[in-house]
Design a protein around this motif. Structure first.
Motif, PDB file in Angstrom:
ATOM      1  N   GLU A 135     -25.685  37.614 -19.585  1.00 41.71           N
ATOM      2  CA  GLU A 135     -24.706  38.499 -20.228  1.00 41.71           C
ATOM      3  C   GLU A 135     -23.416  38.663 -19.433  1.00 41.71           C
ATOM      4  O   GLU A 135     -23.449  38.846 -18.209  1.00 41.71           O
ATOM      5  CB  GLU A 135     -25.369  39.871 -20.438  1.00 41.71           C
ATOM      6  CG  GLU A 135     -24.530  40.838 -21.249  1.00 41.71           C
ATOM      7  CD  GLU A 135     -25.367  41.977 -21.839  1.00 41.71           C
ATOM      8  OE1 GLU A 135     -26.616  41.869 -21.889  1.00 41.71           O
ATOM      9  OE2 GLU A 135     -24.754  42.985 -22.230  1.00 41.71           O
ATOM     10  N   VAL A 136     -22.285  38.622 -20.142  1.00 39.22           N
ATOM     11  CA  VAL A 136     -20.999  38.895 -19.504  1.00 39.22           C
ATOM     12  C   VAL A 136     -20.903  40.402 -19.236  1.00 39.22           C
ATOM     13  O   VAL A 136     -21.587  41.188 -19.894  1.00 39.22           O
ATOM     14  CB  VAL A 136     -19.800  38.450 -20.394  1.00 39.22           C
ATOM     15  CG1 VAL A 136     -19.874  36.972 -20.721  1.00 39.22           C
ATOM     16  CG2 VAL A 136     -19.727  39.271 -21.677  1.00 39.22           C
ATOM     17  N   VAL A 137     -20.050  40.775 -18.273  1.00 39.22           N
ATOM     18  CA  VAL A 137     -19.895  42.206 -17.982  1.00 39.22           C
ATOM     19  C   VAL A 137     -18.458  42.679 -18.178  1.00 39.22           C
ATOM     20  O   VAL A 137     -18.185  43.872 -18.091  1.00 39.22           O
ATOM     21  CB  VAL A 137     -20.388  42.555 -16.560  1.00 39.22           C
ATOM     22  CG1 VAL A 137     -21.897  42.443 -16.486  1.00 39.22           C
ATOM     23  CG2 VAL A 137     -19.735  41.686 -15.514  1.00 39.22           C
ATOM     24  N   ALA A 138     -17.548  41.752 -18.467  1.00 41.69           N
ATOM     25  CA  ALA A 138     -16.169  42.153 -18.759  1.00 41.69           C
ATOM     26  C   ALA A 138     -16.155  42.818 -20.137  1.00 41.69           C
ATOM     27  O   ALA A 138     -17.061  42.602 -20.952  1.00 41.69           O
ATOM     28  CB  ALA A 138     -15.258  40.928 -18.756  1.00 41.69           C
ATOM     29  N   THR A 139     -15.119  43.611 -20.399  1.00 44.89           N
ATOM     30  CA  THR A 139     -15.042  44.279 -21.698  1.00 44.89           C
ATOM     31  C   THR A 139     -13.847  43.790 -22.518  1.00 44.89           C
ATOM     32  O   THR A 139     -13.684  44.176 -23.668  1.00 44.89           O
ATOM     33  CB  THR A 139     -14.942  45.814 -21.522  1.00 44.89           C
ATOM     34  OG1 THR A 139     -13.876  46.095 -20.611  1.00 44.89           O
ATOM     35  CG2 THR A 139     -16.242  46.391 -20.980  1.00 44.89           C
ATOM     36  N   GLU A 167     -15.814  34.662 -17.970  1.00 43.91           N
ATOM     37  CA  GLU A 167     -17.168  34.869 -17.432  1.00 43.91           C
ATOM     38  C   GLU A 167     -18.181  34.001 -18.174  1.00 43.91           C
ATOM     39  O   GLU A 167     -19.090  33.421 -17.570  1.00 43.91           O
ATOM     40  CB  GLU A 167     -17.571  36.348 -17.564  1.00 43.91           C
ATOM     41  CG  GLU A 167     -16.852  37.272 -16.601  1.00 43.91           C
ATOM     42  CD  GLU A 167     -17.331  38.715 -16.713  1.00 43.91           C
ATOM     43  OE1 GLU A 167     -16.879  39.545 -15.906  1.00 43.91           O
ATOM     44  OE2 GLU A 167     -18.147  39.023 -17.614  1.00 43.91           O
ATOM     45  N   GLY A 168     -18.023  33.933 -19.488  1.00 43.23           N
ATOM     46  CA  GLY A 168     -18.946  33.132 -20.304  1.00 43.23           C
ATOM     47  C   GLY A 168     -18.923  31.667 -19.892  1.00 43.23           C
ATOM     48  O   GLY A 168     -19.979  31.027 -19.790  1.00 43.23           O
ATOM     49  N   TRP A 217     -15.234  44.317 -30.829  1.00 42.77           N
ATOM     50  CA  TRP A 217     -14.239  43.352 -31.325  1.00 42.77           C
ATOM     51  C   TRP A 217     -13.937  42.301 -30.272  1.00 42.77           C
ATOM     52  O   TRP A 217     -13.811  41.124 -30.574  1.00 42.77           O
ATOM     53  CB  TRP A 217     -12.953  44.055 -31.774  1.00 42.77           C
ATOM     54  CG  TRP A 217     -13.102  44.708 -33.116  1.00 42.77           C
ATOM     55  CD1 TRP A 217     -13.029  46.036 -33.389  1.00 42.77           C
ATOM     56  CD2 TRP A 217     -13.393  44.050 -34.368  1.00 42.77           C
ATOM     57  NE1 TRP A 217     -13.255  46.250 -34.729  1.00 42.77           N
ATOM     58  CE2 TRP A 217     -13.472  45.058 -35.356  1.00 42.77           C
ATOM     59  CE3 TRP A 217     -13.597  42.726 -34.748  1.00 42.77           C
ATOM     60  CZ2 TRP A 217     -13.735  44.777 -36.695  1.00 42.77           C
ATOM     61  CZ3 TRP A 217     -13.861  42.439 -36.083  1.00 42.77           C
ATOM     62  CH2 TRP A 217     -13.930  43.448 -37.040  1.00 42.77           C
ATOM     63  N   ASP A 218     -13.823  42.746 -29.012  1.00 37.92           N
ATOM     64  CA  ASP A 218     -13.576  41.768 -27.945  1.00 37.92           C
ATOM     65  C   ASP A 218     -14.757  40.810 -27.803  1.00 37.92           C
ATOM     66  O   ASP A 218     -14.563  39.612 -27.588  1.00 37.92           O
ATOM     67  CB  ASP A 218     -13.288  42.485 -26.616  1.00 37.92           C
ATOM     68  CG  ASP A 218     -11.870  43.031 -26.578  1.00 37.92           C
ATOM     69  OD1 ASP A 218     -10.945  42.281 -26.265  1.00 37.92           O
ATOM     70  OD2 ASP A 218     -11.685  44.218 -26.914  1.00 37.92           O
ATOM     71  N   GLY A 219     -15.958  41.340 -27.951  1.00 37.40           N
ATOM     72  CA  GLY A 219     -17.149  40.490 -27.881  1.00 37.40           C
ATOM     73  C   GLY A 219     -17.145  39.451 -28.998  1.00 37.40           C
ATOM     74  O   GLY A 219     -17.510  38.283 -28.785  1.00 37.40           O
ATOM     75  N   LEU A 220     -16.728  39.876 -30.192  1.00 37.01           N
ATOM     76  CA  LEU A 220     -16.687  38.932 -31.326  1.00 37.01           C
ATOM     77  C   LEU A 220     -15.601  37.872 -31.115  1.00 37.01           C
ATOM     78  O   LEU A 220     -15.791  36.700 -31.464  1.00 37.01           O
ATOM     79  CB  LEU A 220     -16.465  39.679 -32.641  1.00 37.01           C
ATOM     80  CG  LEU A 220     -17.628  40.577 -33.088  1.00 37.01           C
ATOM     81  CD1 LEU A 220     -17.287  41.273 -34.400  1.00 37.01           C
ATOM     82  CD2 LEU A 220     -18.934  39.800 -33.223  1.00 37.01           C
ATOM     83  N   LYS A 221     -14.468  38.292 -30.518  1.00 34.72           N
ATOM     84  CA  LYS A 221     -13.408  37.309 -30.205  1.00 34.72           C
ATOM     85  C   LYS A 221     -13.944  36.282 -29.228  1.00 34.72           C
ATOM     86  O   LYS A 221     -13.737  35.072 -29.377  1.00 34.72           O
ATOM     87  CB  LYS A 221     -12.193  38.011 -29.577  1.00 34.72           C
ATOM     88  CG  LYS A 221     -11.315  38.758 -30.571  1.00 34.72           C
ATOM     89  CD  LYS A 221     -10.147  39.416 -29.816  1.00 34.72           C
ATOM     90  CE  LYS A 221      -9.548  40.529 -30.653  1.00 34.72           C
ATOM     91  NZ  LYS A 221      -8.655  41.402 -29.890  1.00 34.72           N
ATOM     92  N   ALA A 222     -14.645  36.766 -28.192  1.00 36.12           N
ATOM     93  CA  ALA A 222     -15.222  35.856 -27.196  1.00 36.12           C
ATOM     94  C   ALA A 222     -16.269  34.952 -27.847  1.00 36.12           C
ATOM     95  O   ALA A 222     -16.343  33.753 -27.560  1.00 36.12           O
ATOM     96  CB  ALA A 222     -15.849  36.663 -26.055  1.00 36.12           C
TER      97      ALA A 222
END
Ligand code: E4P
Length: 217
Positions: A57-61, A69-70, A88-93
Protein backbone atom coordinates in the motif's frame (compact mmCIF):
# COMPACT_ATOMS: atom_id res chain seq x y z
CA UNK A 1 -12.63 -18.46 -4.85
CA UNK A 2 -9.05 -17.33 -4.39
CA UNK A 3 -7.50 -17.08 -0.90
CA UNK A 4 -5.21 -14.18 -0.08
CA UNK A 5 -3.55 -13.98 3.33
CA UNK A 6 -3.91 -10.65 5.10
CA UNK A 7 -0.57 -10.36 6.90
CA UNK A 8 3.10 -9.38 6.55
CA UNK A 9 4.15 -12.26 8.82
CA UNK A 10 6.42 -14.30 6.50
CA UNK A 11 6.54 -17.55 8.54
CA UNK A 12 2.72 -17.53 8.79
CA UNK A 13 2.43 -17.03 5.01
CA UNK A 14 4.98 -19.80 4.39
CA UNK A 15 3.06 -22.27 6.56
CA UNK A 16 -0.19 -21.79 4.61
CA UNK A 17 1.63 -21.56 1.28
CA UNK A 18 3.11 -25.03 1.82
CA UNK A 19 -0.47 -26.36 1.95
CA UNK A 20 -1.43 -24.63 -1.31
CA UNK A 21 -3.75 -22.24 0.57
CA UNK A 22 -2.19 -18.98 -0.59
CA UNK A 23 -3.15 -17.45 -3.95
CA UNK A 24 -1.88 -14.02 -2.93
CA UNK A 25 -1.12 -11.71 -0.01
CA UNK A 26 -2.43 -8.35 1.18
CA UNK A 27 -0.58 -5.96 3.45
CA UNK A 28 -1.30 -2.46 4.74
CA UNK A 29 0.61 0.08 6.87
CA UNK A 30 -0.83 -1.37 10.11
CA UNK A 31 0.26 -4.89 9.14
CA UNK A 32 3.76 -3.63 8.27
CA UNK A 33 3.92 -1.99 11.71
CA UNK A 34 2.78 -5.26 13.33
CA UNK A 35 5.49 -7.21 11.47
CA UNK A 36 8.23 -4.88 12.76
CA UNK A 37 9.91 -5.20 9.34
CA UNK A 38 11.07 -2.74 6.68
CA UNK A 39 8.32 -2.46 4.02
CA UNK A 40 10.60 -2.94 1.00
CA UNK A 41 12.49 -5.83 2.55
CA UNK A 42 9.50 -7.78 3.83
CA UNK A 43 7.49 -7.19 0.65
CA UNK A 44 10.39 -8.49 -1.46
CA UNK A 45 10.54 -11.61 0.72
CA UNK A 46 6.80 -12.23 0.40
CA UNK A 47 6.91 -11.75 -3.39
CA UNK A 48 9.70 -14.32 -3.69
CA UNK A 49 7.68 -16.82 -1.68
CA UNK A 50 4.21 -16.37 -3.22
CA UNK A 51 3.82 -16.18 -7.01
CA UNK A 52 0.32 -14.64 -6.83
CA UNK A 53 -0.53 -10.95 -6.39
CA UNK A 54 1.03 -9.27 -3.32
CA UNK A 55 -0.63 -5.98 -2.35
CA UNK A 56 1.67 -3.24 -1.04
CA UNK A 57 0.00 0.00 0.00
CA UNK A 58 1.06 3.56 -0.81
CA UNK A 59 1.08 6.03 2.08
CA UNK A 60 1.03 9.34 0.20
CA UNK A 61 -2.32 11.12 0.02
CA UNK A 62 -1.77 13.18 -3.14
CA UNK A 63 -2.03 11.52 -6.57
CA UNK A 64 1.41 12.34 -7.99
CA UNK A 65 3.15 11.14 -4.83
CA UNK A 66 0.96 8.01 -4.76
CA UNK A 67 1.96 7.28 -8.36
CA UNK A 68 5.66 7.69 -7.52
CA UNK A 69 5.33 5.41 -4.48
CA UNK A 70 3.31 2.93 -6.52
CA UNK A 71 6.02 2.74 -9.19
CA UNK A 72 8.67 2.19 -6.52
CA UNK A 73 6.64 -0.58 -4.87
CA UNK A 74 5.84 -2.16 -8.25
CA UNK A 75 9.57 -2.30 -9.04
CA UNK A 76 10.05 -4.77 -6.15
CA UNK A 77 8.66 -7.69 -8.16
CA UNK A 78 6.40 -8.60 -11.09
CA UNK A 79 3.63 -9.80 -8.77
CA UNK A 80 3.22 -6.56 -6.81
CA UNK A 81 -0.27 -5.09 -6.71
CA UNK A 82 -0.20 -1.41 -5.80
CA UNK A 83 -2.79 -0.66 -3.14
CA UNK A 84 -4.35 2.81 -3.11
CA UNK A 85 -7.10 4.24 -0.88
CA UNK A 86 -10.58 5.00 -2.20
CA UNK A 87 -10.18 8.78 -2.50
CA UNK A 88 -10.21 10.97 -5.64
CA UNK A 89 -6.42 11.06 -5.52
CA UNK A 90 -6.37 7.29 -5.08
CA UNK A 91 -8.61 6.88 -8.14
CA UNK A 92 -6.35 9.21 -10.17
CA UNK A 93 -3.36 7.10 -9.15
CA UNK A 94 -5.31 3.94 -9.98
CA UNK A 95 -6.09 5.22 -13.48
CA UNK A 96 -2.46 6.08 -14.20
CA UNK A 97 -0.91 2.96 -12.65
CA UNK A 98 -3.41 0.56 -14.24
CA UNK A 99 -2.82 2.38 -17.56
CA UNK A 100 0.85 1.45 -17.19
CA UNK A 101 -0.18 -2.20 -16.97
CA UNK A 102 0.29 -2.50 -13.21
CA UNK A 103 -2.16 -4.37 -10.94
CA UNK A 104 -4.01 -1.98 -8.61
CA UNK A 105 -6.03 -2.82 -5.50
CA UNK A 106 -8.37 -0.01 -4.42
CA UNK A 107 -8.80 -0.34 -0.67
CA UNK A 108 -11.00 1.06 2.12
CA UNK A 109 -14.22 0.53 0.13
CA UNK A 110 -17.38 0.91 2.19
CA UNK A 111 -20.10 1.51 -0.44
CA UNK A 112 -21.31 0.16 -3.77
CA UNK A 113 -20.91 3.61 -5.32
CA UNK A 114 -17.23 3.67 -4.34
CA UNK A 115 -16.84 0.23 -5.94
CA UNK A 116 -18.35 1.49 -9.20
CA UNK A 117 -15.86 4.38 -9.29
CA UNK A 118 -12.94 2.02 -8.67
CA UNK A 119 -14.04 -0.25 -11.52
CA UNK A 120 -14.35 2.76 -13.86
CA UNK A 121 -10.82 3.85 -12.86
CA UNK A 122 -9.43 0.48 -13.96
CA UNK A 123 -8.91 -1.25 -10.60
CA UNK A 124 -7.74 -4.87 -10.78
CA UNK A 125 -9.20 -5.49 -7.31
CA UNK A 126 -11.73 -3.66 -5.14
CA UNK A 127 -11.41 -4.26 -1.39
CA UNK A 128 -14.73 -3.85 0.47
CA UNK A 129 -14.15 -4.06 4.24
CA UNK A 130 -16.72 -6.45 5.71
CA UNK A 131 -15.68 -6.51 9.38
CA UNK A 132 -15.36 -2.75 9.78
CA UNK A 133 -18.93 -2.30 8.46
CA UNK A 134 -20.18 -4.98 10.86
CA UNK A 135 -18.35 -3.11 13.64
CA UNK A 136 -20.57 -0.05 13.13
CA UNK A 137 -23.76 -2.11 13.01
CA UNK A 138 -23.99 -2.20 9.20
CA UNK A 139 -24.09 -5.32 7.01
CA UNK A 140 -20.69 -5.92 5.45
CA UNK A 141 -21.88 -8.98 3.55
CA UNK A 142 -24.72 -7.01 1.96
CA UNK A 143 -22.05 -4.76 0.43
CA UNK A 144 -20.25 -7.76 -1.09
CA UNK A 145 -23.56 -8.95 -2.52
CA UNK A 146 -24.45 -5.50 -3.93
CA UNK A 147 -21.06 -5.10 -5.62
CA UNK A 148 -21.32 -8.63 -7.08
CA UNK A 149 -24.72 -7.77 -8.61
CA UNK A 150 -23.55 -4.42 -9.99
CA UNK A 151 -20.29 -5.75 -11.45
CA UNK A 152 -22.18 -8.64 -13.07
CA UNK A 153 -24.88 -6.28 -14.43
CA UNK A 154 -22.27 -4.35 -16.39
CA UNK A 155 -19.53 -6.93 -16.91
CA UNK A 156 -16.89 -5.02 -14.94
CA UNK A 157 -13.70 -7.08 -14.82
CA UNK A 158 -12.54 -5.67 -11.46
CA UNK A 159 -12.25 -8.53 -8.99
CA UNK A 160 -14.06 -8.35 -5.66
CA UNK A 161 -11.47 -8.89 -2.93
CA UNK A 162 -13.47 -9.21 0.29
CA UNK A 163 -11.36 -7.73 3.09
CA UNK A 164 -11.55 -7.07 6.83
CA UNK A 165 -12.59 -10.70 7.26
CA UNK A 166 -12.95 -11.57 10.92
CA UNK A 167 -14.61 -14.99 11.05
CA UNK A 168 -14.65 -18.29 9.18
CA UNK A 169 -18.36 -17.70 8.58
CA UNK A 170 -17.49 -14.49 6.69
CA UNK A 171 -15.50 -16.69 4.30
CA UNK A 172 -18.45 -19.06 3.75
CA UNK A 173 -20.75 -16.11 3.07
CA UNK A 174 -18.27 -14.56 0.61
CA UNK A 175 -17.99 -17.88 -1.23
CA UNK A 176 -21.78 -18.22 -1.45
CA UNK A 177 -22.16 -14.68 -2.80
CA UNK A 178 -19.38 -15.20 -5.33
CA UNK A 179 -16.60 -12.85 -4.18
CA UNK A 180 -13.62 -13.46 -6.48
CA UNK A 181 -11.10 -13.35 -3.64
CA UNK A 182 -11.19 -13.32 0.12
CA UNK A 183 -8.28 -11.98 2.15
CA UNK A 184 -8.15 -13.17 5.73
CA UNK A 185 -5.67 -13.31 8.61
CA UNK A 186 -3.94 -16.72 8.99
CA UNK A 187 -5.88 -17.45 12.21
CA UNK A 188 -9.23 -17.04 10.41
CA UNK A 189 -8.16 -19.32 7.55
CA UNK A 190 -7.05 -21.92 10.12
CA UNK A 191 -10.36 -21.58 12.00
CA UNK A 192 -12.18 -22.84 8.87
CA UNK A 193 -11.18 -26.39 9.79
CA UNK A 194 -12.86 -26.40 13.21
CA UNK A 195 -15.86 -28.62 13.75
CA UNK A 196 -16.77 -30.22 17.11
CA UNK A 197 -18.11 -33.35 15.39
CA UNK A 198 -14.73 -33.88 13.67
CA UNK A 199 -12.97 -33.68 17.06
CA UNK A 200 -15.55 -35.95 18.72
CA UNK A 201 -15.49 -38.47 15.87
CA UNK A 202 -11.69 -38.65 15.84
CA UNK A 203 -11.58 -39.13 19.61
CA UNK A 204 -13.97 -42.09 19.35
CA UNK A 205 -12.00 -43.65 16.45
CA UNK A 206 -8.77 -43.38 18.48
CA UNK A 207 -10.39 -45.02 21.52
CA UNK A 208 -11.78 -47.90 19.47
CA UNK A 209 -8.51 -48.36 17.60
CA UNK A 210 -6.58 -48.64 20.87
CA UNK A 211 -8.98 -51.44 21.91
CA UNK A 212 -8.12 -53.47 18.77
CA UNK A 213 -4.49 -53.71 19.90
CA UNK A 214 -3.43 -53.43 16.20
CA UNK A 215 -0.77 -51.30 14.50
CA UNK A 216 -0.58 -50.12 10.87
CA UNK A 217 3.17 -49.39 10.95
C1 E4P B 1 -7.30 -5.50 3.45
O1 E4P B 1 -6.60 -5.45 2.48
C2 E4P B 1 -6.96 -4.97 4.77
O2 E4P B 1 -5.57 -5.13 4.92
C3 E4P B 1 -7.59 -5.71 5.91
O3 E4P B 1 -8.44 -6.74 5.46
C4 E4P B 1 -8.19 -4.86 6.97
O4 E4P B 1 -8.74 -5.68 7.97
P1 E4P B 1 -9.10 -5.14 9.43
O5 E4P B 1 -10.37 -4.37 9.34
O6 E4P B 1 -9.28 -6.39 10.25
O7 E4P B 1 -7.94 -4.30 9.88
Amino acid sequence: MKFFVDTADVPAIAELHALGMVDGVTTNPSLILKSGRDILEVTREICALVPGPVSAEVVATEADAMIAEGRKLAAIAENITVKVPLTWDGLKACKVLSGEGRMVNVTLCFSANQAILAAKAGATFISPFVGRLDDINMDGMELISDIRTIYDNYGYSTQILAASIRTANHITQCALIGADVVTAPPAVIKAMISHPLTDKGLEQFMKDWAKTGQKIL
